[in-house]
Enzyme design. Structure first.
Site, short mmCIF file in Angstrom:
data_model
loop_
_atom_site.label_atom_id
_atom_site.label_comp_id
_atom_site.label_asym_id
_atom_site.label_seq_id
_atom_site.Cartn_x
_atom_site.Cartn_y
_atom_site.Cartn_z
N CYS A 47 0.81 -1.08 -0.11
CA CYS A 47 0.03 -0.04 0.08
C CYS A 47 0.93 1.33 -0.15
O CYS A 47 0.21 2.20 -0.17
CB CYS A 47 -0.87 0.03 1.19
SG CYS A 47 -1.86 -1.47 1.22
N HIS A 95 -3.58 7.17 2.12
CA HIS A 95 -4.01 5.70 1.53
C HIS A 95 -5.23 5.35 2.20
O HIS A 95 -5.47 5.51 3.49
CB HIS A 95 -2.86 4.53 2.08
CG HIS A 95 -3.45 3.19 1.81
ND1 HIS A 95 -3.92 2.70 0.59
CD2 HIS A 95 -3.25 2.04 2.81
CE1 HIS A 95 -4.32 1.48 1.09
NE2 HIS A 95 -3.97 1.16 2.17
N ASN A 146 -10.23 -0.91 0.25
CA ASN A 146 -8.71 -0.75 0.19
C ASN A 146 -8.35 -1.44 -1.18
O ASN A 146 -8.02 -2.44 -1.35
CB ASN A 146 -8.10 -1.42 1.48
CG ASN A 146 -6.68 -1.24 1.48
OD1 ASN A 146 -5.95 -0.83 0.53
ND2 ASN A 146 -5.81 -1.66 2.82
N1 ACO Z 1 -17.79 -9.05 10.29
C1 ACO Z 1 -18.00 -9.41 11.61
N2 ACO Z 1 -17.35 -9.68 12.68
C2 ACO Z 1 -16.13 -9.67 12.44
C3 ACO Z 1 -15.55 -9.41 11.04
C4 ACO Z 1 -16.41 -9.20 9.79
N3 ACO Z 1 -16.19 -8.85 8.76
N4 ACO Z 1 -14.08 -9.62 10.98
C5 ACO Z 1 -13.76 -9.71 12.29
N5 ACO Z 1 -14.86 -9.58 13.02
C6 ACO Z 1 -15.04 -10.16 14.54
C7 ACO Z 1 -13.65 -10.68 15.12
O1 ACO Z 1 -13.91 -12.25 14.79
C8 ACO Z 1 -13.70 -10.44 16.50
O2 ACO Z 1 -14.53 -11.29 16.97
P1 ACO Z 1 -14.31 -11.76 18.72
O3 ACO Z 1 -14.58 -10.44 19.50
O4 ACO Z 1 -15.66 -12.56 18.84
O5 ACO Z 1 -13.11 -12.33 18.71
C9 ACO Z 1 -14.28 -8.94 16.40
O6 ACO Z 1 -14.92 -8.82 15.26
C10 ACO Z 1 -13.29 -7.76 16.65
O7 ACO Z 1 -12.40 -8.08 15.64
P2 ACO Z 1 -11.08 -7.30 15.69
O8 ACO Z 1 -10.12 -7.73 14.78
O9 ACO Z 1 -10.65 -6.81 17.14
O10 ACO Z 1 -11.85 -5.95 15.15
P3 ACO Z 1 -11.00 -4.46 14.78
O11 ACO Z 1 -12.00 -3.59 15.45
O12 ACO Z 1 -9.50 -4.52 15.01
O13 ACO Z 1 -11.25 -4.25 13.40
C11 ACO Z 1 -10.27 -4.20 11.36
C12 ACO Z 1 -10.75 -5.26 12.54
C13 ACO Z 1 -11.05 -3.46 10.37
C14 ACO Z 1 -9.53 -5.22 10.21
C15 ACO Z 1 -9.15 -3.22 11.83
O14 ACO Z 1 -7.96 -3.78 12.75
C16 ACO Z 1 -8.41 -2.52 10.64
O15 ACO Z 1 -8.94 -1.84 9.96
N6 ACO Z 1 -6.91 -2.69 10.70
C17 ACO Z 1 -6.10 -2.26 9.66
C18 ACO Z 1 -6.30 -2.98 8.49
C19 ACO Z 1 -5.61 -2.54 7.26
O16 ACO Z 1 -5.48 -1.24 7.19
N7 ACO Z 1 -5.06 -3.41 6.39
C20 ACO Z 1 -4.53 -3.14 5.19
C21 ACO Z 1 -3.07 -2.36 5.40
S1 ACO Z 1 -2.67 -2.16 3.83
C22 ACO Z 1 -1.76 -3.11 2.82
O17 ACO Z 1 -0.41 -3.07 2.81
C23 ACO Z 1 -2.38 -4.27 2.35
#
Ligand code: ACO
Length: 330
Positions: free
Chosen positions: A112, A257, A287
């Site tokens: 990214c 980004h 993304n």
């Molecule tokens: N729908 C419903 N529930 C979900 C989903 C989903 N799509 N995905 C995860 N959950 C659940 C998890 O299982 C977890 O359940 P649990 O509490 O029973 O264990 C709960 O939701 C919370 O999960 P978290 O991972 O703690 O959720 P978080 O608030 O951290 O959000 C997210 C997750 C959106 C991925 C966030 O961490 C994020 O945006 N991180 C950055 C990711 C990013 O930007 N990545 C790309 C980088 S760029 C590149 O180089 C490709």
């Protein structure tokens, strides 16, 4: 003094849209969860086209916007983590379609952060006097490496491409129209960082040495990526501005980004910058990795949001771990 200036922008996203409701029929998720955690509503998916097709469409739009002949382009760099082949590179495929017969071609792999990395490289090469015009593209077919059964990843990504045409301009003698100018427009400064010790936090694609592996998918520790982004991006931007004796309030727009709206809001808050200066389009595209910054730049350019003389900061972050920022005057 030679500056490199963006003289054309273009983008392309495939027409097929996958909504949050569509995804909730595929995995255990909901529109509400995806919207509140990420800000994403839709993403566009390339069904019947390659990465190179999207890259070419974006490139053609940028070259048309720049109003130059493709044969004038001396350098094509494609930032991508989802190339159609290991070789030839994407840039060569775009070159052939565009008939940019005089261009040197290579790809950049920095996830990214790929677009800002490629832009920085192109700007340096133009500044060194090697070429007059460069085409820099960010293009991704993320849908190829998304595990559509993994709800923690599949809701985040989309496909698309964005591109810019860069021109080396001698600020003391001419601007893009040939008129005399004495002020600075173009790319002013950049800082790009990497920390390979964080490589395992975010990986994607098949491990080539493991010929039996069928795992080509993105694996991500979402919370670690989140923490890394909201810490590293503000620090990079503050350093960039400090090095250029600039205050945060002097920046007109921060083009980040597009990964998660909560990351963008958190960066704005940490910088104590006006949230309205951070345009967002991830609601529509998700993304798109290296394509997100040039797609957003093109949208802003085409809808008249970018005014001549505005100070822009572009900032990326992603796998590597990699991150950085670029300061330019539009
Ligand atoms: N729908 C419903 N529930 C979900 C989903 C989903 N799509 N995905 C995860 N959950 C659940 C998890 O299982 C977890 O359940 P649990 O509490 O029973 O264990 C709960 O939701 C919370 O999960 P978290 O991972 O703690 O959720 P978080 O608030 O951290 O959000 C997210 C997750 C959106 C991925 C966030 O961490 C994020 O945006 N991180 C950055 C990711 C990013 O930007 N990545 C790309 C980088 S760029 C590149 O180089 C490709």
């Amino acid at each position: 003094m030679i500056r490199t200036r963006i003289i054309g922008t273009g983008s392309y996203v495939p027409p097929d849209i996958l909504t949050n409701d569509n995804l909730s029929e595929m995995v255990d998720t909901s529109d509400e969860w995806i919207r509140t955690r990420t800000g994403i509503c839709n993403r566009h998916i390339a069904k019947d086209m390659d990465n190179a097709d999207m890259a070419y469409n974006a490139a053609r739009n940028a070259v048309e916007d720049a109003r130059i002949e493709a044969s004038k382009i001396g350098l094509i760099i494609v930032a991508t983590s989802t190339p159609d082949y290991a070789f030839p590179n994407q840039a060569s495929l775009v070159q052939a379609k565009l008939k940019a017969v005089n261009a040197m071609c290579f790809d950049v792999s920095a996830a990214c952060s790929g677009f800002i990395t490629a832009l920085d490289i192109a700007a340096s090469m133009l500044k060194a006097g090697s070429y007059k015009y460069a085409l820099v593209i960010g293009s991704e077919k993320m849908s190829e490496i998304v595990n559509w059964k993994d709800r923690s990843v599949c809701v985040l990504f989309g496909d698309g491409a964005g591109a810019v045409v860069l021109k080396a301009v001698d600020n003391n003698t001419e601007d893009v129209t040939g008129a005399l100018v004495g002020h600075e427009r173009g790319i002013i400064d950049s800082n790009i960082y990497n920390d390979g010790t964080g490589a395992s936090v975010l990986t994607g694609g098949r491990r080539f040495s493991d010929s039996c592996s069928t795992d080509i998918f993105i694996h991500m520790d979402g919370q670690e990526v989140f923490k890394f982004a909201v810490k590293s991006v503000p620090t990079a931007i503050e350093t960039l501005l400090h090095n250029n004796n600039m205050d945060i309030n002097e920046v007109d727009k921060f083009i980040l980004h597009q990964a998660n709206v909560r990351i963008i809001e958190s960066v704005a808050k940490r910088l104590k910058a006006d949230k309205d200066k951070f345009p967002v389009n991830l609601n529509e595209y998700g993304n798109t990795s290296s394509a997100s910054i040039p797609i957003l730049l093109d949208e802003l350019n085409r809808n008249g949001s970018l005014k001549q003389g505005e100070k822009l900061v572009l900032a990326g972050f992603g796998a590597g771990l990699s991150w950085g920022s670029i300061l330019l005057v539009w």
